[in-house]
Every structure is written in structure tokens, then in C-alpha cells.
Write a protein that holds these residues in place. Structure first.
Motif, short mmCIF file in Angstrom:
data_model
loop_
_atom_site.label_atom_id
_atom_site.label_comp_id
_atom_site.label_asym_id
_atom_site.label_seq_id
_atom_site.Cartn_x
_atom_site.Cartn_y
_atom_site.Cartn_z
N ALA A 114 -61.44 -4.53 -3.38
CA ALA A 114 -61.60 -4.54 -4.83
C ALA A 114 -62.84 -5.32 -5.27
O ALA A 114 -63.58 -4.88 -6.15
CB ALA A 114 -60.35 -5.12 -5.49
N VAL A 115 -63.07 -6.47 -4.66
CA VAL A 115 -64.21 -7.30 -5.07
C VAL A 115 -65.52 -6.55 -4.86
O VAL A 115 -66.35 -6.43 -5.77
CB VAL A 115 -64.21 -8.63 -4.29
CG1 VAL A 115 -65.54 -9.36 -4.48
CG2 VAL A 115 -63.06 -9.52 -4.75
N GLU A 116 -65.71 -6.02 -3.66
CA GLU A 116 -66.95 -5.31 -3.36
C GLU A 116 -67.11 -4.07 -4.22
O GLU A 116 -68.17 -3.83 -4.82
CB GLU A 116 -66.99 -4.93 -1.88
CG GLU A 116 -68.26 -4.20 -1.46
CD GLU A 116 -68.28 -3.82 0.01
OE1 GLU A 116 -69.16 -3.03 0.40
OE2 GLU A 116 -67.41 -4.31 0.77
N GLY A 117 -66.06 -3.27 -4.31
CA GLY A 117 -66.15 -2.02 -5.06
C GLY A 117 -66.39 -2.21 -6.54
O GLY A 117 -67.22 -1.52 -7.14
N LEU A 118 -65.68 -3.15 -7.15
CA LEU A 118 -65.81 -3.34 -8.60
C LEU A 118 -67.12 -4.01 -8.98
O LEU A 118 -67.71 -3.68 -10.01
CB LEU A 118 -64.61 -4.14 -9.12
CG LEU A 118 -63.27 -3.41 -9.00
CD1 LEU A 118 -62.12 -4.32 -9.40
CD2 LEU A 118 -63.25 -2.14 -9.85
N THR A 119 -67.58 -4.96 -8.17
CA THR A 119 -68.87 -5.58 -8.49
C THR A 119 -70.01 -4.58 -8.34
O THR A 119 -70.96 -4.58 -9.12
CB THR A 119 -69.12 -6.83 -7.62
OG1 THR A 119 -68.94 -6.49 -6.24
CG2 THR A 119 -68.15 -7.94 -7.97
N VAL B 209 -62.19 6.76 -15.03
CA VAL B 209 -61.01 6.11 -14.44
C VAL B 209 -61.41 5.42 -13.14
O VAL B 209 -62.18 5.96 -12.34
CB VAL B 209 -59.89 7.14 -14.17
CG1 VAL B 209 -58.75 6.51 -13.37
CG2 VAL B 209 -59.36 7.72 -15.48
N ILE B 210 -60.88 4.21 -12.96
CA ILE B 210 -60.96 3.51 -11.67
C ILE B 210 -59.55 3.35 -11.14
O ILE B 210 -58.66 2.88 -11.86
CB ILE B 210 -61.61 2.12 -11.81
CG1 ILE B 210 -63.06 2.21 -12.29
CG2 ILE B 210 -61.55 1.37 -10.47
CD1 ILE B 210 -63.69 0.83 -12.55
N VAL B 211 -59.34 3.74 -9.89
CA VAL B 211 -58.08 3.48 -9.19
C VAL B 211 -58.41 2.44 -8.13
O VAL B 211 -59.22 2.70 -7.23
CB VAL B 211 -57.51 4.76 -8.55
CG1 VAL B 211 -56.22 4.44 -7.80
CG2 VAL B 211 -57.28 5.84 -9.60
N VAL B 212 -57.82 1.25 -8.22
CA VAL B 212 -58.23 0.16 -7.32
C VAL B 212 -57.01 -0.54 -6.72
O VAL B 212 -56.08 -0.92 -7.42
CB VAL B 212 -59.14 -0.85 -8.05
CG1 VAL B 212 -58.48 -1.40 -9.32
CG2 VAL B 212 -59.55 -1.99 -7.13
N VAL C 261 -62.20 5.81 -6.82
CA VAL C 261 -61.10 5.25 -6.04
C VAL C 261 -61.66 4.14 -5.16
O VAL C 261 -62.50 4.38 -4.30
CB VAL C 261 -60.42 6.32 -5.18
CG1 VAL C 261 -59.30 5.70 -4.34
CG2 VAL C 261 -59.86 7.44 -6.06
N VAL C 262 -61.20 2.91 -5.41
CA VAL C 262 -61.66 1.74 -4.66
C VAL C 262 -60.51 1.26 -3.78
O VAL C 262 -59.56 0.65 -4.26
CB VAL C 262 -62.11 0.61 -5.61
CG1 VAL C 262 -62.59 -0.60 -4.80
CG2 VAL C 262 -63.20 1.09 -6.56
#
Length: 233
Positions: free
Chosen positions: A217-222, A170-173, A197-198
């Protein structure tokens, strides 16, 4: 046909779209663009002043049409090559879809759609950005934004619970998980599923299966995409 990919469930909120230039509706003073929430985001507000409510959402719609998916949206779409990705979003924009995500569930509705004021199941795509008084659906009833307003039930909540309950990861963003009932979804995550958790301002503490990424979100997900691609070789 069953997929052999692990199931990644993404719970996204306003912070996901913020990096595309879409401001959160509610300001620090608790007002939505200068209006009380009850005036523009409730059935009572729509009944009292439908022109105000329709124009409020027309303005939001114009903003969303001009916005573009950010690199975080694109990273999630690319993750479909690694995972069976299911996005459950509190956002009403269509940036996940425009980025290429194929399974997106909108808990709070979709701003680029309208629905009948008489039949909740009569939902129409809006061809442009404007929805005005006098615009009616096939049933002859006034159309309203396809948005879940305060005081209304979240019709997709049960389906979202089922998706979360089957997650492998799971990702929470972009969400503080303060808005219920959506915030309660984390309680349905299987006990053996890691949670990422982002959020730069998350009040949560990491540890155990919860990994915090205190960034946008951009930094964490990439970063997560790069990491998982490296792990899968």
C-alpha cells in the motif's frame, strides 16, 4: 455546494493497515489468535462467552491504539487536494481518520466504538482500550464491540454501493476482494471509471481500465499520488 474535483473512491482492506504493524486477525491455519472465528466474531460466540470476546477485542484495540498511520494512509489524505476522496474500508481501525482522511465509511464497524446489545443505533466512542462485562450504555444494556460479526448484515452496504456507483476513479488497496458482500462493490464501479488495484498478491489480471500495482500500500499509493500530481501540473 458541488465539488468540481473528480470523485476518487478507495476500497481498502487489511493490507492497508499491515504496513502499520496491524496483523490480520486470521492466521494461515484459519484461526484468529488461536480461536475459531465463531468463538470471537459471532453473536453466538458473544452469547456463549462474552468475557472471551470482549478481551479478544480489548487486545486488538490496544494494538491499534499503539499503531500509527503509514505513508499510504497519509498519501490518501493528501489526495483530497486533488480529488473528492471517499474511503470505504473493511478495516475496523481508525488509521485513515488519524492520517487526515475526512470521508471514511467503515463497512465492518469501528473497534474504538461500542454499541448497545439492545439497540444497534446506540453507538458510543470508547475513551480507552477496555470494554468489559458490566459496562452498560445509556439504555442500561451491556455494551458490545461496534463490529459487524459473521452472520450479521452490513448496515452500510447500500450507502457504499451508492458511493461506488458515482466514482470517477477507483483504488482497490490491500484487499483480495474475496470477502462478500464487500467484494461485490467493484461490480458497481461505472464502466468508464479506471480501477487501480494495489496489492502484491492480487489474483486479478490487468488490462483495459484495470491497472495493477503489484506492491504494498505504501509504495503503490505514494506512486499514484506523485503521478497524479504531475499530471495535474
Amino acid at each position: 455546494m458541488q465539488t468540481s474535483k473528480p470523485k476518487l473512491v478507495v476500497l481498502s482492506g487489511a493490507g492497508m493497515s499491515a504496513e502499520s504493524g496491524i496483523a490480520t486477525f486470521r492466521g494461515a491455519d484459519g484461526l484468529w489468535e488461536g480461536h475459531r472465528v465463531e468463538e470471537v466474531a459471532s453473536p453466538e460466540g458473544f452469547e456463549a462467552n462474552p468475557e472471551l470476546v470482549l478481551e479478544f477485542y480489548n487486545q486488538r484495540r490496544r494494538q491499534i491504539v499503539e499503531a500509527q498511520p503509514n505513508k499510504g494512509h497519509l498519501a490518501l489524505a493528501r489526495m483530497e487536494s486533488l480529488f473528492d476522496v471517499h474511503v470505504i474500508t473493511q478495516n475496523v481501525d481508525d488509521l485513515h481518520e488519524r492520517a487526515g482522511s475526512s470521508r471514511v465509511m467503515h463497512l465492518h464497524g469501528e473497534i474504538r466504538k461500542a454499541r448497545s446489545t439492545q439497540r444497534a443505533d446506540m453507538v458510543l466512542d470508547l475513551p480507552g482500550t477496555e470494554l468489559n462485562l458490566g459496562d452498560v450504555g445509556p439504555d442500561g444494556a451491556q455494551l458490545r464491540p461496534h463490529i459487524v460479526w459473521f452472520g450479521e448484515a452490513v448496515p452500510l452496504m447500500d450507502a457504499a454501493m451508492d458511493v461506488v456507483a458515482a466514482a470517477d476513479v477507483v483504488i482497490v488497496v490491500g484487499t483480495s476482494l474475496q470477502v462478500y458482500p464487500a467484494a461485490g462493490l467493484v461490480g458497481y464501479v461505472p464502466l468508464d471509471a479506471p480501477i487501480h488495484v494495489v496489492d502484491p498478491h492480487t489474483p486479478l489480471e490487468g488490462g483495459g481500465r484495470v491497472e495493477l500495482h503489484r506492491c504494498g500500500a505504501v509504495e503503490g499509493l505514494t506512486r499514484l499520488e506523485s503521478r497524479w500530481r504531475a499530471e495535474q501540473g
